[in-house]
Design a protein around this motif. Structure first.
Motif, PDB file in Angstrom:
ATOM      1  N   LEU B  17       0.834  -1.202   0.000  1.00  0.00           N
ATOM      2  CA  LEU B  17       0.000   0.000   0.000  1.00  0.00           C
ATOM      3  C   LEU B  17       0.869   1.251   0.000  1.00  0.00           C
ATOM      4  O   LEU B  17       0.537   2.250  -0.620  1.00  0.00           O
ATOM      5  CB  LEU B  17      -0.904   0.007   1.228  1.00  0.00           C
ATOM      6  CG  LEU B  17      -2.071  -0.970   1.198  1.00  0.00           C
ATOM      7  CD1 LEU B  17      -2.834  -0.931   2.511  1.00  0.00           C
ATOM      8  CD2 LEU B  17      -3.019  -0.638   0.049  1.00  0.00           C
ATOM      9  N   TYR B  18       1.989   1.171   0.703  1.00  0.00           N
ATOM     10  CA  TYR B  18       2.873   2.323   0.807  1.00  0.00           C
ATOM     11  C   TYR B  18       3.532   2.615  -0.530  1.00  0.00           C
ATOM     12  O   TYR B  18       3.555   3.752  -0.999  1.00  0.00           O
ATOM     13  CB  TYR B  18       3.927   2.076   1.884  1.00  0.00           C
ATOM     14  CG  TYR B  18       4.826   3.258   2.118  1.00  0.00           C
ATOM     15  CD1 TYR B  18       4.386   4.343   2.863  1.00  0.00           C
ATOM     16  CD2 TYR B  18       6.107   3.303   1.577  1.00  0.00           C
ATOM     17  CE1 TYR B  18       5.189   5.435   3.076  1.00  0.00           C
ATOM     18  CE2 TYR B  18       6.918   4.401   1.782  1.00  0.00           C
ATOM     19  CZ  TYR B  18       6.459   5.471   2.529  1.00  0.00           C
ATOM     20  OH  TYR B  18       7.258   6.554   2.729  1.00  0.00           O
ATOM     21  N   CYS B  20       2.565   1.750  -3.478  1.00  0.00           N
ATOM     22  CA  CYS B  20       1.637   2.112  -4.559  1.00  0.00           C
ATOM     23  C   CYS B  20       0.985   3.471  -4.314  1.00  0.00           C
ATOM     24  O   CYS B  20       0.218   3.950  -5.137  1.00  0.00           O
ATOM     25  CB  CYS B  20       0.533   1.077  -4.699  1.00  0.00           C
ATOM     26  SG  CYS B  20       1.159  -0.539  -5.148  1.00  0.00           S
ATOM     27  N   ALA B  21       1.251   4.065  -3.159  1.00  0.00           N
ATOM     28  CA  ALA B  21       0.603   5.332  -2.834  1.00  0.00           C
ATOM     29  C   ALA B  21       1.145   6.427  -3.733  1.00  0.00           C
ATOM     30  O   ALA B  21       2.336   6.464  -4.023  1.00  0.00           O
ATOM     31  CB  ALA B  21       0.872   5.684  -1.373  1.00  0.00           C
ATOM     32  N   ASN B  22       0.264   7.289  -4.196  1.00  0.00           N
ATOM     33  CA  ASN B  22       0.741   8.376  -5.029  1.00  0.00           C
ATOM     34  C   ASN B  22      -0.232   9.550  -5.028  1.00  0.00           C
ATOM     35  O   ASN B  22      -0.818   9.891  -6.041  1.00  0.00           O
ATOM     36  CB  ASN B  22       0.982   7.863  -6.453  1.00  0.00           C
ATOM     37  CG  ASN B  22       1.653   8.908  -7.305  1.00  0.00           C
ATOM     38  OD1 ASN B  22       2.350   9.771  -6.786  1.00  0.00           O
ATOM     39  ND2 ASN B  22       1.420   8.860  -8.609  1.00  0.00           N
ATOM     40  N   THR B  23      -0.432  10.145  -3.875  1.00  0.00           N
ATOM     41  CA  THR B  23      -1.262  11.346  -3.845  1.00  0.00           C
ATOM     42  C   THR B  23      -0.347  12.552  -3.648  1.00  0.00           C
ATOM     43  O   THR B  23       0.738  12.425  -3.111  1.00  0.00           O
ATOM     44  CB  THR B  23      -2.291  11.316  -2.687  1.00  0.00           C
ATOM     45  OG1 THR B  23      -1.585  11.147  -1.456  1.00  0.00           O
ATOM     46  CG2 THR B  23      -3.293  10.211  -2.846  1.00  0.00           C
ATOM     47  N   ASN B  24      -0.810  13.699  -4.108  1.00  0.00           N
ATOM     48  CA  ASN B  24      -0.075  14.934  -3.836  1.00  0.00           C
ATOM     49  C   ASN B  24      -0.489  15.439  -2.476  1.00  0.00           C
ATOM     50  O   ASN B  24      -1.673  15.422  -2.139  1.00  0.00           O
ATOM     51  CB  ASN B  24      -0.414  15.993  -4.883  1.00  0.00           C
ATOM     52  CG  ASN B  24       0.246  15.682  -6.210  1.00  0.00           C
ATOM     53  OD1 ASN B  24       1.367  15.174  -6.247  1.00  0.00           O
ATOM     54  ND2 ASN B  24      -0.461  15.957  -7.294  1.00  0.00           N
ATOM     55  N   SER B  25       0.453  15.889  -1.707  1.00  0.00           N
ATOM     56  CA  SER B  25       0.106  16.418  -0.386  1.00  0.00           C
ATOM     57  C   SER B  25      -0.725  17.681  -0.531  1.00  0.00           C
ATOM     58  O   SER B  25      -0.584  18.418  -1.512  1.00  0.00           O
ATOM     59  CB  SER B  25       1.364  16.744   0.399  1.00  0.00           C
ATOM     60  OG  SER B  25       2.100  15.582   0.656  1.00  0.00           O
TER      61      SER B  25
END
Lengths: 449, 145
Positions: B17-18, B20-25
């Motif tokens: 999960l870590y 594959c995470a890809n959000t912009n802060s």
């Protein structure tokens, strides 16, 4: 005895922390030009002098200072490290307040790292955590990160930061735990919803559990006009739901906003771990075996230029005082940064005598060159006399003068006439000074420097 | 054995999960300066941020829910000192005393609160617990033992 001891300890702790921070601040300040980062330092100091006379004719003249510091270091990869500090202190120039001639508090002081991706955050120090069931000030560590599939997680652990004036010599019900930890896991779809599951545990030094709570929270916004949310929190120690609290807001057109709320609280579960005597279930007035419901509705209309009209209604259903309705409205005319006037009118209608009264408020504020002038008056008239008086009135006048964009001066006078103080004048003078090493052209509000 | 397996699997899942995470802060500072007046988020946002509209008449009642789910967002406009005006551990000023020049703000305890608190404290003690339950209570102890 023990209480004094711990007080002393926390004072020394605070002094050490304060001195350490000052040292850190000054070293950072001096080394600043040497650093290759986009680095800035800013702060604000507000000095207040309060003037009042107590019921027994003592004149009090306490001098306060509130200090805020921010140090920011933005790196080229978009990550940032910030240090924030807020503290206040007081010394009494004439008679002392209570048994101490000086007092103060370190409100927050923490270092935080934020990454440009995944909202990764690491914060260390004294900070205010709001994660689902937790609303806690801790001396400790906070972590948060976003994972794949809209999953997010946060965790914190630290010492509790509370005040416990009744902690010794009284029942252990007034004692709070010393450590607290917990976290929240959430899953969101940015467009439609967020759901969260959170937990919190607090323990005494000996290992006994002080609080153990869990909560589910929900935030749904299926279409632009509708917003629904709330939470339900459960107390493991009393084995009961503390509260179910939900709201629904709806904006049918851009000039009309409607809102409703519902809260159901079981006092035995909600008040179980409260340490302020007036608010514990040990206060017979609050009847711990009962539950309390609050239903509310609000409506606002902004269809007239610069005018906001608001109406609100609340029904309290509380076995102690029976039902009570509070309803009223507010009208405001406002030209931002120039001129505002408004008034509010509220009626409380309840079973007990105490719960039948009218509340009026009127205010106006105007900017004239470097000056701003504000007047604000509140009046409560009770249907039946309270302690021989049927009316409680307070009016405040305030004048501010902006010397330059770094220094602002202000003075307030408050006059009140109430069941507590028959006639009273109070004064306050205030100087706010802001400073920074560099002007950064960035967004945000006044409070984000 | 079972426990160990569960821990290993959880860690593995976390790693997946870590990575594959890809959000912009959420930006550290809100990209647009919204000034000092109480903002209407819907003026500029048609997405879910519009829900946080501070001009909505029920915003003050709801801000606690948003703070518990989206605190990162608050931080892009509010530093901790802003919340601390009302959420203190220990203070000697009511928010309305420090902010006497901001009558448009929705501040608790305006006017003569020593009288009125006896009524509010009975009708809705739960609302007081949020700020005075375990802190900001040294003054209360002068009269409530």
């Amino acid at each position: 005895m023990k209480r004094n001891h711990t007080k002393k300890n926390s004072c020394t702790g605070m002094l050490v922390l304060g001195a350490g921070t000052a040292l850190l601040a000054s070293t950072l300040l001096w080394t600043a030009p040497l650093m290759a980062y986009d680095y800035s330092f800013s702060g604000e100091s507000t000095t207040l002098l309060r003037m009042r006379t107590t019921v027994d004719k003592k004149s009090l003249l306490p001098l306060y200072d509130y200090l805020r510091l921010t140090m920011t270091d933005i790196r080229s990869d978009g990550s940032s490290v910030d240090f924030y500090l807020g503290a206040w202190g007081r010394t009494d120039l004439v008679d002392k307040i209570g048994d101490k001639t000086a007092d103060g508090d370190l409100q927050y002081a923490y270092l935080t790292y934020r990454a440009p991706k995944n909202n990764s955050t690491v914060s260390v120090g004294r900070q205010f955590i709001t994660e689902g069931v937790a609303t806690e000030r801790i001396d400790g560590l906070y972590l948060r990160n976003d994972f794949a599939y809209g999953i997010g997680a946060s965790a914190y652990v630290g010492n509790t930061v509370l005040t416990q004036p009744l902690a010794t010599g009284t029942s252990s019900s007034y004692q709070a735990g010393t450590v607290v930890y917990g976290g929240r896991i959430s899953q969101e779809n940015k467009k439609y919803y967020t759901v969260g599951l959170s937990a919190l545990k607090s323990k005494y030094d000996g290992g006994d559990v002080f609080r153990e709570e869990t909560g589910i929270d929900l935030w749904v916004h299926p279409v632009e006009k509708v917003d629904l949310g709330g939470h339900s929190n459960y107390n493991y120690l009393t084995k009961g739901w503390m509260e179910h609290s939900y709201y629904l807001s709806y904006a049918p057109v851009s000039t009309v906003r409607l809102g409703t709320e519902y809260a159901n609280v079981n006092l035995k579960d909600y008040l179980a771990n409260v340490t302020t005597s007036a608010l514990t279930y040990l206060n017979p007035v609050l009847k711990a075996n009962k539950s309390q419901d609050v239903i509310g509705a609000t409506a606002a209309y902004t269809g007239i230029k610069n005018v906001t009209l608001t109406a609100d209604l609340k029904r309290y259903n509380y076995d102690q005082s029976g039902q009570a309705f509070s309803y009223g409205g507010k009208a405001v005319y406002s030209l931002p940064d120039d001129y505002s006037v408004g008034c509010t009118l509220h009626r409380m209608d309840g079973g007990a005598d105490l719960l039948r009264y009218m509340e009026y408020r009127a205010f106006a504020t105007k900017k004239i060159g470097h000056y701003d002038v504000t007047i604000d008056a509140t009046d409560v008239t009770y249907d039946k006399q309270q302690i021989g008086i049927t009316d409680s009135f307070a009016v405040t006048g305030a004048v501010g003068y902006e010397v330059n964009h770094k220094l602002k001066l202000a003075a307030d006078v408050e006059y009140s006439q109430s069941p507590e103080f028959s006639n009273e004048y109070r004064g306050l003078v205030k100087a706010t000074y802001t400073f920074d090493t560099k002007h950064v052209a960035e967004g945000g509000t006044k409070s984000e420097k | 054995m079972r426990n160990k397996l569960a821990i290993v699997l959880t860690l593995l899942l976390m790693v997946v999960l870590y990575s594959c995470a890809n959000t912009n802060s959420i930006p550290r500072v809100h990209p647009e300066n919204v000034g000092h007046a109480i903002p209407d988020c819907t003026e500029c946002h048609t997405n879910s941020w519009g829900a946080l509209n501070h001009r909505a008449p029920d915003f003050m009642g709801k801000h606690r829910f948003y703070a518990g789910t989206a605190r990162q967002t608050c931080r892009s406009c509010h530093q901790e000192d802003f919340c601390t005006e009302c959420h203190t551990r220990k203070d000697e000023f009511k928010p309305s005393e420090k902010l006497s020049d901001e009558p448009l703000r929705t501040l608790p305890h305006r006017g003569d609160y020593l009288s009125q608190h006896k009524i509010d404290g009975r009708i809705n003690p739960v609302s007081c617990v949020k700020c005075h339950g375990r802190q900001n209570n040294e003054r209360c102890a002068l009269c409530h033992h």
